[in-house]
Design a protein around this motif. Structure first.
Motif, PDB file in Angstrom:
ATOM      1  N   ASP A   1       0.806  -1.234   0.000  1.00  0.00           N
ATOM      2  CA  ASP A   1       0.000   0.000   0.000  1.00  0.00           C
ATOM      3  C   ASP A   1       0.834   1.277   0.000  1.00  0.00           C
ATOM      4  OD1 ASP A   1      -2.306  -1.413   0.054  1.00  0.00           O
ATOM      5  OD2 ASP A   1      -2.640  -1.217   2.210  1.00  0.00           O
ATOM      6  N   GLU A   2       2.093   1.155   0.365  1.00  0.00           N
ATOM      7  CA  GLU A   2       2.932   2.345   0.514  1.00  0.00           C
ATOM      8  C   GLU A   2       3.931   2.508  -0.644  1.00  0.00           C
ATOM      9  OE1 GLU A   2       2.856   2.070   5.388  1.00  0.00           O
ATOM     10  OE2 GLU A   2       4.477   1.142   4.258  1.00  0.00           O
ATOM     11  N   LEU A   3       3.802   1.666  -1.657  1.00  0.00           N
ATOM     12  CA  LEU A   3       4.754   1.722  -2.770  1.00  0.00           C
ATOM     13  C   LEU A   3       4.237   2.583  -3.925  1.00  0.00           C
ATOM     14  CD1 LEU A   3       5.840  -2.038  -2.933  1.00  0.00           C
ATOM     15  CD2 LEU A   3       7.074  -0.131  -1.862  1.00  0.00           C
ATOM     16  N   ILE A   4       5.152   3.332  -4.502  1.00  0.00           N
ATOM     17  CA  ILE A   4       4.838   4.182  -5.654  1.00  0.00           C
ATOM     18  C   ILE A   4       5.818   3.833  -6.775  1.00  0.00           C
ATOM     19  CG2 ILE A   4       4.747   6.573  -6.502  1.00  0.00           C
ATOM     20  CD1 ILE A   4       4.297   7.378  -3.481  1.00  0.00           C
ATOM     21  N   TYR A   5       5.266   3.562  -7.970  1.00  0.00           N
ATOM     22  CA  TYR A   5       6.091   3.119  -9.091  1.00  0.00           C
ATOM     23  C   TYR A   5       6.249   4.236 -10.129  1.00  0.00           C
ATOM     24  CZ  TYR A   5       7.646   0.014 -12.887  1.00  0.00           C
ATOM     25  OH  TYR A   5       8.352  -0.581 -13.892  1.00  0.00           O
ATOM     26  N   PRO A   6       7.503   4.649 -10.419  1.00  0.00           N
ATOM     27  CA  PRO A   6       7.715   5.690 -11.434  1.00  0.00           C
ATOM     28  C   PRO A   6       7.579   5.107 -12.840  1.00  0.00           C
ATOM     29  CG  PRO A   6       9.641   5.438  -9.965  1.00  0.00           C
ATOM     30  CD  PRO A   6       8.775   4.224  -9.796  1.00  0.00           C
TER      31      PRO A   6
ATOM     32  N   VAL B   1       1.347  -3.264 -13.286  1.00  0.00           N
ATOM     33  CA  VAL B   1       1.200  -2.499 -12.038  1.00  0.00           C
ATOM     34  C   VAL B   1      -0.036  -2.994 -11.288  1.00  0.00           C
ATOM     35  CG1 VAL B   1       0.778  -0.197 -11.049  1.00  0.00           C
ATOM     36  CG2 VAL B   1       2.347  -0.451 -12.999  1.00  0.00           C
ATOM     37  N   LYS B   2      -1.113  -3.136 -12.036  1.00  0.00           N
ATOM     38  CA  LYS B   2      -2.374  -3.568 -11.451  1.00  0.00           C
ATOM     39  C   LYS B   2      -2.259  -4.989 -10.883  1.00  0.00           C
ATOM     40  CE  LYS B   2      -7.162  -3.351 -12.680  1.00  0.00           C
ATOM     41  NZ  LYS B   2      -8.178  -3.177 -13.706  1.00  0.00           N
TER      42      LYS B   2
ATOM     43  N   ALA C   1       0.356  -6.486  -9.879  1.00  0.00           N
ATOM     44  CA  ALA C   1       1.236  -6.496  -8.702  1.00  0.00           C
ATOM     45  C   ALA C   1       0.532  -5.928  -7.479  1.00  0.00           C
ATOM     46  CB  ALA C   1       2.505  -5.696  -9.001  1.00  0.00           C
ATOM     47  N   GLY C   2      -0.551  -5.195  -7.714  1.00  0.00           N
ATOM     48  CA  GLY C   2      -1.275  -4.586  -6.598  1.00  0.00           C
ATOM     49  C   GLY C   2      -0.659  -3.279  -6.118  1.00  0.00           C
ATOM     50  N   VAL C   3       0.261  -2.736  -6.914  1.00  0.00           N
ATOM     51  CA  VAL C   3       0.863  -1.441  -6.542  1.00  0.00           C
ATOM     52  C   VAL C   3      -0.180  -0.348  -6.778  1.00  0.00           C
ATOM     53  CG1 VAL C   3       2.641   0.249  -7.182  1.00  0.00           C
ATOM     54  CG2 VAL C   3       3.234  -2.182  -6.950  1.00  0.00           C
ATOM     55  N   PRO C   4      -0.452   0.461  -5.732  1.00  0.00           N
ATOM     56  CA  PRO C   4      -1.608   1.365  -5.803  1.00  0.00           C
ATOM     57  C   PRO C   4      -1.363   2.706  -6.477  1.00  0.00           C
ATOM     58  CG  PRO C   4      -0.611   1.502  -3.639  1.00  0.00           C
ATOM     59  CD  PRO C   4       0.173   0.461  -4.395  1.00  0.00           C
ATOM     60  N   ALA C   5      -0.083   3.088  -6.675  1.00  0.00           N
ATOM     61  CA  ALA C   5       0.179   4.453  -7.151  1.00  0.00           C
ATOM     62  C   ALA C   5       1.343   4.497  -8.125  1.00  0.00           C
ATOM     63  CB  ALA C   5       0.478   5.368  -5.959  1.00  0.00           C
ATOM     64  N   ILE C   6       1.251   5.423  -9.078  1.00  0.00           N
ATOM     65  CA  ILE C   6       2.362   5.622 -10.013  1.00  0.00           C
ATOM     66  C   ILE C   6       2.766   7.099 -10.025  1.00  0.00           C
ATOM     67  CG2 ILE C   6       1.764   3.683 -11.511  1.00  0.00           C
ATOM     68  CD1 ILE C   6       0.472   5.702 -13.407  1.00  0.00           C
ATOM     69  N   LEU C   7       4.029   7.317 -10.360  1.00  0.00           N
ATOM     70  CA  LEU C   7       4.563   8.675 -10.506  1.00  0.00           C
ATOM     71  C   LEU C   7       4.924   8.833 -11.976  1.00  0.00           C
ATOM     72  CD1 LEU C   7       5.778  11.327  -9.321  1.00  0.00           C
ATOM     73  CD2 LEU C   7       7.881  10.033  -8.865  1.00  0.00           C
TER      74      LEU C   7
END
Ligand code: PBG
Ligand code: ZN
Length: 322
Positions: free
Chosen positions: A25-30, A64-65, A67-73
């Motif tokens: 929940d705390e990960l952001i992917y550029p 991204v989806k 993997a369940g990563v909630p945010a992108i930069l």
């Protein structure tokens, strides 16, 4: 008699007393979005990272989806650059179009827009240039305009990375004036003039054409000054604070954590990623263990969230442990 090893003997106890966890929940992917068609171009200095044109962005967004990563930069790479970085605040610029697409097709993904001019200026600097000087106050309206146009396209968070003085205030005022009072600003407050950004500049085509960024990014030796930057940005209206790079600057993260009551984001930058990937590719280190150890260190230092190119792998590894 105290024996600290007592709590290390049983794996269940070890898990119970574990102080920090890296959470998906705390990960952001550029991500790098490039103008053009049918492009999936690997970034040579960042194995595993590609630039995507809008028509193929779905390939990466699906990962991204999954993997369940909630945010992108989001970072944009325009086809044309000019002196004033007009691609940054073009209503139909690459980032604006990407945001619209993502919010339409992947509506539950949180979209954070990096605001800077360096990807859009012909000289590659983060602000306007006159007689070799990077101008501060003249740059502010352009950053504000860029931020408003990203928010207007649907960006959930605005992340200014230029390091001009007073840009958080300028952006906050502009967003408020346009009725976007609820769009948060995640400010790159403690951003050092680091050699660790080298691979990113390959990825974003944003290396400065002359000189360096030392008149606006911070001197790598200055810890106390970082707190002044943070204080200033909070007073100007920043809602969250980014510290970068992360690994050689864990003391900075800790200092911010101890001194301010605001969410901190560690940016695990491109050079940090590339070093790990290179050593792992040589079989010199265990990639999974090293990445999780690094990310855990950032949490221990006080980061609430982490921006990292390892996000998709890390999310997979975190799931496997559960
Ligand atoms: C643009 C920007 C940079 C990074 C984030 N936003 C590069 C720079 O300042 O030259 C670096 C990110 C990374 O190295 O992963 N101002
Ligand atoms: Zn920049």
């Amino acid at each position: 008699m105290d024996r600290t090893r007592r709590l290390r003997m049983h794996p269940v106890i070890r898990k119970m007393v574990r102080e920090e966890h890296v959470r998906i929940d705390e990960l952001i992917y550029p991500m790098f979005v490039i103008e053009g068609e049918n492009i999936c171009e690997p970034v040579n200095s960042m194995p595993g990272i590609n630039q995507y044109s809008l028509d193929r962005l779905n390939e990466e967004l699906d990962r991204v989806k999954a993997a369940g990563v909630p945010a992108i930069l989001i970072f944009g790479i325009p086809a044309h650059k000019d002196e004033v970085g007009s691609g940054a605040y073009d209503e139909h610029g690459i980032v604006q179009e990407a945001i619209r697409y993502i919010k339409r097709e992947y509506s539950d993904l949180l979209v954070i827009a990096d605001v800077c001019l360096c990807e859009y200026t012909s000289h590659g600097h983060c602000g306007l240039v006159k007689n070799g000087e990077i101008l501060n106050d003249e740059t502010l309206p352009l950053l504000a305009k860029t931020a408003v146009s990203y928010a207007d396209a649907g960006a959930d968070i605005i992340a200014p990375s230029d390091m001009m003085d007073k840009r958080v205030e300028a952006i906050r005022n502009a967003l408020d004036k346009h009725g976007m009072v609820h769009v948060p600003i995640m400010s790159y407050s403690a951003k050092f003039a680091s050699a660790y950004y080298g691979p990113f500049r390959d990825a974003a085509h944003s290396a400065p054409g002359f000189g360096d960024r030392k008149t606006y990014q911070m001197d790598t030796a200055n810890g106390q000054e970082a707190l002044r930057e943070v204080e200033e940005d909070i007073l100007e209206g920043a809602d969250m604070i980014i510290a970068k790079p992360a690994m050689a600057y864990m003391d900075i993260i800790k200092e911010i954590f101890l001194n301010y009551n605001i969410p901190i984001i560690a940016y695990n930058v491109s050079g940090e990623y590339s070093m790990v990937k290179a050593a792992a590719a040589n079989g010199w280190i265990d990639e999974k263990k090293i990445v999780m150890e690094n990310l855990t260190g950032m949490k221990r230092a006080g980061a609430k969230m982490i921006i990292t190119y390892h996000a998709l792998d890390a999310a997979k590894w975190i799931k496997e442990e559960e």
